[in-house]
Design a protein around this motif. Sequence first.
Motif, PDB file in Angstrom:
ATOM      1  N   LYS A  88       0.765  -1.268   0.127  1.00  0.00           N
ATOM      2  CA  LYS A  88      -0.264  -0.017   0.158  1.00  0.00           C
ATOM      3  C   LYS A  88       0.773   1.126   0.205  1.00  0.00           C
ATOM      4  N   LYS A  89       2.086   1.146   0.378  1.00  0.00           N
ATOM      5  CA  LYS A  89       3.010   2.398   0.159  1.00  0.00           C
ATOM      6  C   LYS A  89       3.713   2.684  -0.937  1.00  0.00           C
ATOM      7  N   ILE A  90       3.338   1.695  -1.985  1.00  0.00           N
ATOM      8  CA  ILE A  90       3.990   1.743  -3.259  1.00  0.00           C
ATOM      9  C   ILE A  90       2.797   2.394  -4.112  1.00  0.00           C
ATOM     10  N   GLN A  91       3.009   3.577  -4.794  1.00  0.00           N
ATOM     11  CA  GLN A  91       2.088   3.953  -5.611  1.00  0.00           C
ATOM     12  C   GLN A  91       2.332   3.835  -6.937  1.00  0.00           C
ATOM     13  N   GLY A  92       1.431   3.336  -7.906  1.00  0.00           N
ATOM     14  CA  GLY A  92       1.628   3.121  -9.276  1.00  0.00           C
ATOM     15  C   GLY A  92       0.434   2.604  -9.900  1.00  0.00           C
ATOM     16  N   TYR A  99      -0.773  -0.539  -9.971  1.00  0.00           N
ATOM     17  CA  TYR A  99      -1.382  -1.557  -9.393  1.00  0.00           C
ATOM     18  C   TYR A  99      -1.876  -1.451  -7.815  1.00  0.00           C
ATOM     19  N   ALA A 100      -2.902  -2.066  -7.310  1.00  0.00           N
ATOM     20  CA  ALA A 100      -3.598  -1.908  -5.879  1.00  0.00           C
ATOM     21  C   ALA A 100      -4.217  -3.074  -5.696  1.00  0.00           C
ATOM     22  N   LEU A 136       9.930   4.659   2.125  1.00  0.00           N
ATOM     23  CA  LEU A 136       8.654   4.641   1.670  1.00  0.00           C
ATOM     24  C   LEU A 136       7.590   5.568   2.405  1.00  0.00           C
ATOM     25  N   PRO A 137       6.547   6.121   1.831  1.00  0.00           N
ATOM     26  CA  PRO A 137       5.936   5.442   0.580  1.00  0.00           C
ATOM     27  C   PRO A 137       6.804   5.999  -0.799  1.00  0.00           C
ATOM     28  N   GLU A 151       6.590   6.368  -5.303  1.00  0.00           N
ATOM     29  CA  GLU A 151       5.662   6.146  -6.562  1.00  0.00           C
ATOM     30  C   GLU A 151       6.594   5.631  -7.560  1.00  0.00           C
TER      31      GLU A 151
END
Length: 178
Positions: free
Chosen positions: A140-144, A146-147, A164-165, A167
């Motif tokens: 959830k700390k990786i923005q891009g 996919y979720a 983190l987080p 992008e």
Amino acid sequence: MTVTAVPNLTVRDFAPADEDAVRQLITAAFPSDREARLVHTLRHCGALVLEQVAVDESGRIVGHVAYSRVTPAAIGRGQAMQIACLAPVSVWPELQHKGVGTTLTRNSLEKLKECGEELVLVLGPPAYFPRFGFDAELAKKIQGPYAGGAFMALALSEDCLRDLPIEVAFATPFEDFE
Ligand SMILES: CC(C)(COP(=O)(O)OP(=O)(O)OC[C@H]1O[C@@H](n2cnc3c(N)ncnc32)[C@H](O)[C@@H]1OP(=O)(O)O)[C@@H](O)C(=O)NCCC(=O)NCCS
């Protein structure tokens, strides 16, 4: 190395001569050839960070895994973070559920860590990847692009957690992979 029901299983890096056998294996493991084509495109555009195969005692390739480069956002903390995406991992259908995928994934993650990779992302079965430490909460700390529960992350270094987080962008061939 994990004990498997496939005797004398070994894991080694992909070699160019493996290309046909790997294409057949990935095509057999998935419902269509989309994943095999994705790997081919990733390989030939230079996006792969690591590609390994599991080989049985006769020399037959029975498993394959590919990791591609993930690029952090150009500015901000974590821009130098080494991030890889695991996709896909494939085991020849009649040899699934015999430990091949586990051995191959564990071995390749160790190699990625030795190579200095810090974070690994995966989009895959939530019932499978947590056994290697992949965590949907961390992802959830990786923005891009996919979720969701199938999107999981594994930190190979404690240090990367403080950045983190973050992008990220995946290798371009994923944009055509619906
Ligand atoms: C997923 C895959 C790589 C696992 O490899 P494998 O050699 O069959 O797996 P292992 O024998 O190491 O592990 C077996 C365990 O994984 C589980 N498992 C296997 N495939 C699974 C899946 N698609 N979803 C959830 N769990 C799965 C089994 O239930 C078993 O669980 P248990 O240990 O609790 O009994 C293999 O089944 C495969 O190639 N599947 C088709 C391609 C695919 O879906 N790849 C994953 C997405 S990238």
